[in-house]
Design a protein around this motif. Structure first.
Motif, PDB file in Angstrom:
ATOM      1  N   VAL A   1       0.839  -1.203   0.000  1.00  0.00           N
ATOM      2  CA  VAL A   1       0.000   0.000   0.000  1.00  0.00           C
ATOM      3  C   VAL A   1       0.876   1.256   0.000  1.00  0.00           C
ATOM      4  CG1 VAL A   1      -1.597   1.367   1.406  1.00  0.00           C
ATOM      5  CG2 VAL A   1      -2.030  -1.071   1.043  1.00  0.00           C
ATOM      6  N   ALA A   2       1.917   1.257   0.840  1.00  0.00           N
ATOM      7  CA  ALA A   2       2.804   2.421   0.922  1.00  0.00           C
ATOM      8  C   ALA A   2       3.541   2.656  -0.399  1.00  0.00           C
ATOM      9  CB  ALA A   2       3.802   2.236   2.059  1.00  0.00           C
ATOM     10  N   LEU A   3       4.063   1.583  -0.990  1.00  0.00           N
ATOM     11  CA  LEU A   3       4.827   1.715  -2.231  1.00  0.00           C
ATOM     12  C   LEU A   3       3.939   2.139  -3.407  1.00  0.00           C
ATOM     13  CD1 LEU A   3       7.163  -1.369  -1.792  1.00  0.00           C
ATOM     14  CD2 LEU A   3       7.882   1.029  -1.848  1.00  0.00           C
ATOM     15  N   LEU A   4       2.768   1.540  -3.509  1.00  0.00           N
ATOM     16  CA  LEU A   4       1.857   1.919  -4.605  1.00  0.00           C
ATOM     17  C   LEU A   4       1.358   3.352  -4.411  1.00  0.00           C
ATOM     18  CD1 LEU A   4      -0.150  -1.406  -5.093  1.00  0.00           C
ATOM     19  CD2 LEU A   4       1.650  -0.473  -6.566  1.00  0.00           C
ATOM     20  N   GLY A   5       1.218   3.765  -3.139  1.00  0.00           N
ATOM     21  CA  GLY A   5       0.766   5.126  -2.841  1.00  0.00           C
ATOM     22  C   GLY A   5       1.752   6.204  -3.271  1.00  0.00           C
ATOM     23  N   LEU A   6       3.001   5.822  -3.511  1.00  0.00           N
ATOM     24  CA  LEU A   6       4.009   6.777  -3.971  1.00  0.00           C
ATOM     25  C   LEU A   6       3.839   7.137  -5.447  1.00  0.00           C
ATOM     26  CD1 LEU A   6       7.190   5.272  -2.248  1.00  0.00           C
ATOM     27  CD2 LEU A   6       5.865   7.274  -1.520  1.00  0.00           C
ATOM     28  N   GLU A   7       3.064   6.324  -6.163  1.00  0.00           N
ATOM     29  CA  GLU A   7       2.836   6.573  -7.590  1.00  0.00           C
ATOM     30  C   GLU A   7       1.786   7.680  -7.743  1.00  0.00           C
ATOM     31  OE1 GLU A   7       4.520   4.979 -10.039  1.00  0.00           O
ATOM     32  OE2 GLU A   7       5.630   3.747  -8.588  1.00  0.00           O
ATOM     33  N   ASP A   8       2.046   8.634  -8.629  1.00  0.00           N
ATOM     34  CA  ASP A   8       1.153   9.784  -8.803  1.00  0.00           C
ATOM     35  C   ASP A   8      -0.250   9.421  -9.267  1.00  0.00           C
ATOM     36  OD1 ASP A   8       3.167  11.456  -8.023  1.00  0.00           O
ATOM     37  OD2 ASP A   8       3.805  11.946 -10.071  1.00  0.00           O
ATOM     38  N   ASP A   9      -0.357   8.335 -10.040  1.00  0.00           N
ATOM     39  CA  ASP A   9      -1.647   8.007 -10.658  1.00  0.00           C
ATOM     40  C   ASP A   9      -2.365   6.831 -10.004  1.00  0.00           C
ATOM     41  OD1 ASP A   9       0.336   6.276 -11.503  1.00  0.00           O
ATOM     42  OD2 ASP A   9      -0.477   6.055 -13.523  1.00  0.00           O
ATOM     43  N   LEU A  10      -1.849   6.356  -8.842  1.00  0.00           N
ATOM     44  CA  LEU A  10      -2.473   5.233  -8.142  1.00  0.00           C
ATOM     45  C   LEU A  10      -2.899   5.658  -6.741  1.00  0.00           C
ATOM     46  CD1 LEU A  10       0.073   2.346  -8.957  1.00  0.00           C
ATOM     47  CD2 LEU A  10      -1.891   3.083 -10.316  1.00  0.00           C
ATOM     48  N   THR A  11      -4.070   5.195  -6.320  1.00  0.00           N
ATOM     49  CA  THR A  11      -4.514   5.453  -4.951  1.00  0.00           C
ATOM     50  C   THR A  11      -5.204   4.206  -4.405  1.00  0.00           C
ATOM     51  OG1 THR A  11      -5.796   6.916  -3.496  1.00  0.00           O
ATOM     52  CG2 THR A  11      -6.738   6.469  -5.658  1.00  0.00           C
TER      53      THR A  11
ATOM     54  N   GLU B   1       3.478  -0.656 -13.101  1.00  0.00           N
ATOM     55  CA  GLU B   1       3.354  -0.672 -14.565  1.00  0.00           C
ATOM     56  C   GLU B   1       2.301  -1.680 -15.016  1.00  0.00           C
ATOM     57  OE1 GLU B   1       7.206  -1.606 -16.100  1.00  0.00           O
ATOM     58  OE2 GLU B   1       8.146   0.200 -15.281  1.00  0.00           O
ATOM     59  N   ILE B   2       2.304  -2.836 -14.377  1.00  0.00           N
ATOM     60  CA  ILE B   2       1.326  -3.880 -14.714  1.00  0.00           C
ATOM     61  C   ILE B   2      -0.084  -3.389 -14.392  1.00  0.00           C
ATOM     62  CG2 ILE B   2       0.530  -6.201 -14.098  1.00  0.00           C
ATOM     63  CD1 ILE B   2       3.601  -6.828 -13.605  1.00  0.00           C
ATOM     64  N   ILE B   3      -0.244  -2.715 -13.258  1.00  0.00           N
ATOM     65  CA  ILE B   3      -1.550  -2.148 -12.887  1.00  0.00           C
ATOM     66  C   ILE B   3      -2.027  -1.179 -13.969  1.00  0.00           C
ATOM     67  CG2 ILE B   3      -2.680  -0.553 -11.264  1.00  0.00           C
ATOM     68  CD1 ILE B   3      -1.001  -1.969  -9.031  1.00  0.00           C
ATOM     69  N   ARG B   4      -1.131  -0.325 -14.444  1.00  0.00           N
ATOM     70  CA  ARG B   4      -1.506   0.617 -15.509  1.00  0.00           C
ATOM     71  C   ARG B   4      -1.925  -0.118 -16.784  1.00  0.00           C
ATOM     72  NH1 ARG B   4       3.390   2.991 -13.469  1.00  0.00           N
ATOM     73  NH2 ARG B   4       2.823   4.638 -11.998  1.00  0.00           N
ATOM     74  N   ASP B   5      -1.180  -1.169 -17.127  1.00  0.00           N
ATOM     75  CA  ASP B   5      -1.520  -1.955 -18.317  1.00  0.00           C
ATOM     76  C   ASP B   5      -2.903  -2.596 -18.188  1.00  0.00           C
ATOM     77  OD1 ASP B   5       0.844  -1.348 -19.600  1.00  0.00           O
ATOM     78  OD2 ASP B   5       1.824  -3.257 -19.136  1.00  0.00           O
ATOM     79  N   VAL B   6      -3.160  -3.189 -17.021  1.00  0.00           N
ATOM     80  CA  VAL B   6      -4.455  -3.832 -16.788  1.00  0.00           C
ATOM     81  C   VAL B   6      -5.573  -2.791 -16.805  1.00  0.00           C
ATOM     82  CG1 VAL B   6      -5.831  -5.082 -15.059  1.00  0.00           C
ATOM     83  CG2 VAL B   6      -3.501  -5.848 -15.616  1.00  0.00           C
TER      84      VAL B   6
END
Length: 200
Positions: free
Chosen positions: A18-28, A112-117
């Motif tokens: 959760v912490a690592l994914l939260g660092l991405e600008d386009d993921l929450t 990146e995989i999340i963005r692709d999906v």
């Protein structure tokens, strides 16, 4: 913004993800779950774009959670697993899972995989895909698989017999046959092996 649910029964792993994914600008991350049942409930409640599910979650598993989510919504699902068995991959794809990744995947790559999906693509780890193409067939009969699936809950022989509509002696015979074919010493070990292989 891509909205996520993250489900893993290990608090440390889930918290780090959760912490690592939260660092991405386009993921929450809009919800977190520690069980497969909560994963289904919270996904249906929050309607994220993607549910990132651990495969090995109690009380059922991530595949069961994926089935429950897909039966009620169009939320896309990514399964994360330690035990990347080819049979599990086939089952995952059959229930509409869009991503299948090992737990060794770096967080940046998972993002990146999340963005692709989210964009409508599918991702399957190449090593898992290669194994799936070369794996042999399941040695167990449909009835053996059925009784192993029922025994996975810890049910007694009598309860399994009632569930699968067979006599207790017949259930014992199917379990013994499955144990012999798999080279294991207990029905629990046979059920676990069949689950790991993705046969049940």
């Amino acid at each position: 913004m891509i909205r996520l649910l993250v489900a893993d029964d290990e608090d440390l792993v889930r918290g780090a993800l959760v912490a690592l994914l939260g660092l991405e600008d386009d993921l929450t991350v809009v919800a977190e779950a520690a069980t497969s049942a909560d994963a289904v409930r919270l996904t249906l409640e929050h309607r994220p774009d993607i549910a990132v599910l651990d495969l090995e979650m109690p009380p059922a598993d991530g595949l069961r959670a994926a089935e429950g989510i897909r039966a009620e919504s169009s939320v896309k699902i990514i399964l994360v697993t330690r035990h990347a068995r080819p049979g599990v991959l086939r089952r995952a794809l059959s229930v509409g899972v869009r991503g299948f990744v090992p737990k060794t995947t770096p967080a940046a790559r998972l993002a990146e995989i999340i963005r692709d999906v989210a964009a409508g693509r599918r991702y399957v780890d190449p090593d898992i895909a290669a194994s799936a193409l070369t794996e042999g067939d399941c040695p167990l009969s449909d009835r053996e698989l059925e009784v192993l699936r029922a025994s996975r809950t810890g049910a007694s022989i009598k309860e399994i017999a009632t569930q699968v509509h067979l006599a207790p002696g017949t259930v014992r015979n199917y379990l013994s046959s499955a144990m012999a074919k798999l080279g294991v010493g207990s029905r629990h070990a046979a059920a676990h092996r069949a689950w790991e292989e993705g046969w049940i």
